[in-house]
Motif scaffolding. Structure first.
Motif, PDB file in Angstrom:
ATOM      1  N   LEU A 136       2.680  28.430  22.702  1.00 43.15           N
ATOM      2  CA  LEU A 136       2.540  29.873  22.848  1.00 43.15           C
ATOM      3  C   LEU A 136       1.675  30.151  24.061  1.00 43.15           C
ATOM      4  O   LEU A 136       0.621  29.517  24.239  1.00 43.15           O
ATOM      5  CB  LEU A 136       1.888  30.454  21.587  1.00 43.15           C
ATOM      6  CG  LEU A 136       1.739  31.970  21.489  1.00 43.15           C
ATOM      7  CD1 LEU A 136       3.106  32.648  21.440  1.00 43.15           C
ATOM      8  CD2 LEU A 136       0.929  32.341  20.241  1.00 43.15           C
ATOM      9  N   ILE A 137       2.122  31.076  24.910  1.00 44.67           N
ATOM     10  CA  ILE A 137       1.317  31.522  26.040  1.00 44.67           C
ATOM     11  C   ILE A 137       0.736  32.878  25.683  1.00 44.67           C
ATOM     12  O   ILE A 137       1.474  33.858  25.542  1.00 44.67           O
ATOM     13  CB  ILE A 137       2.136  31.640  27.343  1.00 44.67           C
ATOM     14  CG1 ILE A 137       2.856  30.340  27.644  1.00 44.67           C
ATOM     15  CG2 ILE A 137       1.247  32.024  28.513  1.00 44.67           C
ATOM     16  CD1 ILE A 137       4.318  30.386  27.329  1.00 44.67           C
ATOM     17  N   ALA A 142       0.420  24.136  20.451  1.00 46.13           N
ATOM     18  CA  ALA A 142      -0.654  24.500  21.379  1.00 46.13           C
ATOM     19  C   ALA A 142      -0.564  25.980  21.728  1.00 46.13           C
ATOM     20  O   ALA A 142       0.504  26.601  21.655  1.00 46.13           O
ATOM     21  CB  ALA A 142      -0.572  23.661  22.650  1.00 46.13           C
ATOM     22  N   LEU A 143      -1.721  26.522  22.112  1.00 46.00           N
ATOM     23  CA  LEU A 143      -1.826  27.893  22.604  1.00 46.00           C
ATOM     24  C   LEU A 143      -2.478  27.840  23.981  1.00 46.00           C
ATOM     25  O   LEU A 143      -3.591  27.335  24.135  1.00 46.00           O
ATOM     26  CB  LEU A 143      -2.668  28.739  21.646  1.00 46.00           C
ATOM     27  CG  LEU A 143      -3.106  30.133  22.110  1.00 46.00           C
ATOM     28  CD1 LEU A 143      -1.922  31.001  22.500  1.00 46.00           C
ATOM     29  CD2 LEU A 143      -3.934  30.821  21.016  1.00 46.00           C
ATOM     30  N   PHE A 144      -1.760  28.360  25.001  1.00 44.77           N
ATOM     31  CA  PHE A 144      -2.279  28.418  26.359  1.00 44.77           C
ATOM     32  C   PHE A 144      -2.765  29.841  26.635  1.00 44.77           C
ATOM     33  O   PHE A 144      -2.049  30.806  26.336  1.00 44.77           O
ATOM     34  CB  PHE A 144      -1.202  28.059  27.381  1.00 44.77           C
ATOM     35  CG  PHE A 144      -0.590  26.706  27.183  1.00 44.77           C
ATOM     36  CD1 PHE A 144      -1.377  25.580  27.083  1.00 44.77           C
ATOM     37  CD2 PHE A 144       0.791  26.546  27.113  1.00 44.77           C
ATOM     38  CE1 PHE A 144      -0.829  24.326  26.908  1.00 44.77           C
ATOM     39  CE2 PHE A 144       1.370  25.305  26.940  1.00 44.77           C
ATOM     40  CZ  PHE A 144       0.546  24.185  26.835  1.00 44.77           C
ATOM     41  N   ILE A 145      -3.948  29.955  27.223  1.00 38.43           N
ATOM     42  CA  ILE A 145      -4.503  31.261  27.569  1.00 38.43           C
ATOM     43  C   ILE A 145      -4.504  31.430  29.083  1.00 38.43           C
ATOM     44  O   ILE A 145      -5.013  30.573  29.817  1.00 38.43           O
ATOM     45  CB  ILE A 145      -5.935  31.418  27.025  1.00 38.43           C
ATOM     46  CG1 ILE A 145      -5.941  31.301  25.497  1.00 38.43           C
ATOM     47  CG2 ILE A 145      -6.526  32.753  27.472  1.00 38.43           C
ATOM     48  CD1 ILE A 145      -5.158  32.376  24.773  1.00 38.43           C
ATOM     49  N   THR A 146      -3.945  32.542  29.555  1.00 40.50           N
ATOM     50  CA  THR A 146      -3.876  32.792  30.993  1.00 40.50           C
ATOM     51  C   THR A 146      -5.178  33.388  31.540  1.00 40.50           C
ATOM     52  O   THR A 146      -5.609  33.034  32.626  1.00 40.50           O
ATOM     53  CB  THR A 146      -2.720  33.742  31.317  1.00 40.50           C
ATOM     54  OG1 THR A 146      -2.938  35.013  30.670  1.00 40.50           O
ATOM     55  CG2 THR A 146      -1.383  33.157  30.852  1.00 40.50           C
ATOM     56  N   HIS A 147      -5.781  34.296  30.792  1.00 35.38           N
ATOM     57  CA  HIS A 147      -7.066  34.893  31.178  1.00 35.38           C
ATOM     58  C   HIS A 147      -7.611  35.669  29.999  1.00 35.38           C
ATOM     59  O   HIS A 147      -6.939  35.836  28.977  1.00 35.38           O
ATOM     60  CB  HIS A 147      -6.928  35.769  32.427  1.00 35.38           C
ATOM     61  CG  HIS A 147      -5.988  36.927  32.295  1.00 35.38           C
ATOM     62  ND1 HIS A 147      -4.623  36.782  32.125  1.00 35.38           N
ATOM     63  CD2 HIS A 147      -6.204  38.270  32.310  1.00 35.38           C
ATOM     64  CE1 HIS A 147      -4.049  37.973  32.055  1.00 35.38           C
ATOM     65  NE2 HIS A 147      -4.994  38.894  32.154  1.00 35.38           N
ATOM     66  N   GLU A 148      -8.833  36.165  30.143  1.00 34.28           N
ATOM     67  CA  GLU A 148      -9.587  36.659  28.994  1.00 34.28           C
ATOM     68  C   GLU A 148      -9.392  38.137  28.672  1.00 34.28           C
ATOM     69  O   GLU A 148     -10.042  38.655  27.753  1.00 34.28           O
ATOM     70  CB  GLU A 148     -11.087  36.396  29.217  1.00 34.28           C
ATOM     71  CG  GLU A 148     -11.760  37.308  30.262  1.00 34.28           C
ATOM     72  CD  GLU A 148     -11.600  36.834  31.691  1.00 34.28           C
ATOM     73  OE1 GLU A 148     -12.272  37.390  32.591  1.00 34.28           O
ATOM     74  OE2 GLU A 148     -10.797  35.903  31.910  1.00 34.28           O
ATOM     75  N   HIS A 149      -8.526  38.862  29.338  1.00 33.51           N
ATOM     76  CA  HIS A 149      -8.330  40.276  29.029  1.00 33.51           C
ATOM     77  C   HIS A 149      -7.751  40.427  27.617  1.00 33.51           C
ATOM     78  O   HIS A 149      -6.948  39.607  27.164  1.00 33.51           O
ATOM     79  CB  HIS A 149      -7.433  40.944  30.066  1.00 33.51           C
ATOM     80  CG  HIS A 149      -8.104  41.086  31.400  1.00 33.51           C
ATOM     81  ND1 HIS A 149      -7.431  41.458  32.543  1.00 33.51           N
ATOM     82  CD2 HIS A 149      -9.397  40.906  31.780  1.00 33.51           C
ATOM     83  CE1 HIS A 149      -8.273  41.508  33.563  1.00 33.51           C
ATOM     84  NE2 HIS A 149      -9.473  41.178  33.118  1.00 33.51           N
ATOM     85  N   THR A 171      -0.118  46.722  26.131  1.00 31.66           N
ATOM     86  CA  THR A 171      -0.687  46.722  24.783  1.00 31.66           C
ATOM     87  C   THR A 171      -0.754  45.333  24.162  1.00 31.66           C
ATOM     88  O   THR A 171      -1.309  45.169  23.067  1.00 31.66           O
ATOM     89  CB  THR A 171       0.123  47.639  23.849  1.00 31.66           C
ATOM     90  OG1 THR A 171       1.502  47.228  23.847  1.00 31.66           O
ATOM     91  CG2 THR A 171       0.032  49.082  24.300  1.00 31.66           C
ATOM     92  N   GLY A 172      -0.202  44.321  24.821  1.00 28.15           N
ATOM     93  CA  GLY A 172      -0.283  42.974  24.278  1.00 28.15           C
ATOM     94  C   GLY A 172       0.811  42.078  24.812  1.00 28.15           C
ATOM     95  O   GLY A 172       1.937  42.529  25.042  1.00 28.15           O
ATOM     96  N   ASN A 173       0.482  40.785  24.985  1.00 26.93           N
ATOM     97  CA  ASN A 173       1.410  39.842  25.598  1.00 26.93           C
ATOM     98  C   ASN A 173       1.416  38.512  24.860  1.00 26.93           C
ATOM     99  O   ASN A 173       0.360  38.002  24.461  1.00 26.93           O
ATOM    100  CB  ASN A 173       1.013  39.606  27.063  1.00 26.93           C
ATOM    101  CG  ASN A 173       1.080  40.862  27.888  1.00 26.93           C
ATOM    102  OD1 ASN A 173       2.130  41.198  28.432  1.00 26.93           O
ATOM    103  ND2 ASN A 173      -0.028  41.585  27.978  1.00 26.93           N
ATOM    104  N   ALA A 174       2.610  37.949  24.684  1.00 21.41           N
ATOM    105  CA  ALA A 174       2.762  36.636  24.072  1.00 21.41           C
ATOM    106  C   ALA A 174       4.154  36.106  24.402  1.00 21.41           C
ATOM    107  O   ALA A 174       5.133  36.850  24.334  1.00 21.41           O
ATOM    108  CB  ALA A 174       2.576  36.707  22.562  1.00 21.41           C
ATOM    109  N   ILE A 175       4.230  34.831  24.761  1.00 16.32           N
ATOM    110  CA  ILE A 175       5.501  34.190  25.094  1.00 16.32           C
ATOM    111  C   ILE A 175       5.578  32.858  24.368  1.00 16.32           C
ATOM    112  O   ILE A 175       4.626  32.070  24.389  1.00 16.32           O
ATOM    113  CB  ILE A 175       5.628  33.965  26.615  1.00 16.32           C
ATOM    114  CG1 ILE A 175       5.555  35.306  27.360  1.00 16.32           C
ATOM    115  CG2 ILE A 175       6.942  33.248  26.957  1.00 16.32           C
ATOM    116  CD1 ILE A 175       5.467  35.159  28.868  1.00 16.32           C
TER     117      ILE A 175
END
Length: 267
Positions: A27-28, A53-60, A13-17
């Motif tokens: 923030l990842i 900074a905000l890092f994005i792993t992929h677009e889902h 349902t959602g991810n953030a680290i």
């Protein structure tokens, strides 16, 4: 000199680290609404306005749902690879050009006193990647959303002091569950997610080359096809079969939640 992190949210349902040093805060992913993201920060007495900074792993969507609004609200630079930018740009809403940065796969960038290394994973997205974070001789490795863990991935994430590691589903729950076969096949494929057992074997392979005390946070558990107790039991049993005992100073397992952050922990 310390490296600290909190898994703010992890699951389907959602991810953030959140990761920080004394002078960098990053923030990842931001896979929940802006309001929910702020609530997660508040629960750990963290200030999102201090992010660098905000890092994005992929677009889902479970990784970018709140990325656009969070970046606009706190004037955050977003880092993602070119293919991910092409896939997600329209979904993030309007961002100024000086908020868009490229961080390509298999690259290492220095953010203040933190070294961040990206690496590719196997998932059904444009060009999914995850990260390791190093500071002061300490290392945090984050790897979820992959259908398998290759030898290359194991080598990159290895020798870490802490891991956020995918343990997505129980094989029997998935096979007997309500998902249509097309979805089950996608999850089970090399472009899907790793099971509890496969994750544990990958962890054991990594630990075979890692002689330092290690913490493992079981992450991205499926809401429908897994349970925290089951994931922990399966991983613990498999690791024990491979000669690794949980507890003491050498190996510790931790749960993560979709709506409750882990404590801010020093790596």
């Amino acid at each position: 000199m310390s490296l600290r992190f909190s898994v703010l949210a992890s699951g389907s349902t959602g991810n953030a680290i959140y990761v920080e040093t004394d002078n960098q805060r990053v923030l990842i992913d931001a896979g929940l609404s802006g309001k929910k993201m702020e609530a997660l920060f508040e629960k750990n007495d963290l200030d999102p306005s201090s992010l660098d900074a905000l890092f994005i792993t992929h677009e889902h969507s479970d990784h970018i749902k709140g990325a656009g609004i969070f970046a606009r609200r706190y004037q955050l630079p977003i880092y993602a690879n070119a293919k991910t930018w092409n896939a997600m740009d329209a979904m993030l809403g309007k961002l100024s050009p000086d908020q868009k940065f490229h961080f390509e796969v298999e690259d290492t960038k220095v953010f203040g006193d933190m070294d961040v290394q990206s690496f590719g994973v196997s998932h059904d997205a444009a060009e999914p990647m995850f990260f390791t974070f190093a500071h002061g001789g300490r290392k945090l490795s984050v790897i979820t959303d992959t259908g398998y863990v290759s030898e290359r991935m194991k080598g990159i994430v290895g020798e870490a002091d802490a891991y956020v590691f995918e343990s997505n589903h129980d094989m029997n729950m998935l096979r007997m569950g309500r998902y249509p076969w097309s979805v089950k096949r996608r999850i089970l494929s090399d472009l899907g997610h790793v099971s509890n057992e496969d994750a544990a074997h990958a962890m054991a392979d990594i630990l075979d080359t890692n002689d330092k005390p290690t913490s493992i946070y079981l992450a991205h558990l499926s809401k429908d096809n897994n349970m925290k107790d089951l994931a922990r039991m399966t991983v613990k049993q498999t690791l024990e079969e491979r000669g690794y005992q949980e507890g003491g100073k050498s190996l510790k397992l931790y749960d993560t939640d979709p709506d409750r952050p882990t404590a801010l922990t020093t790596v």
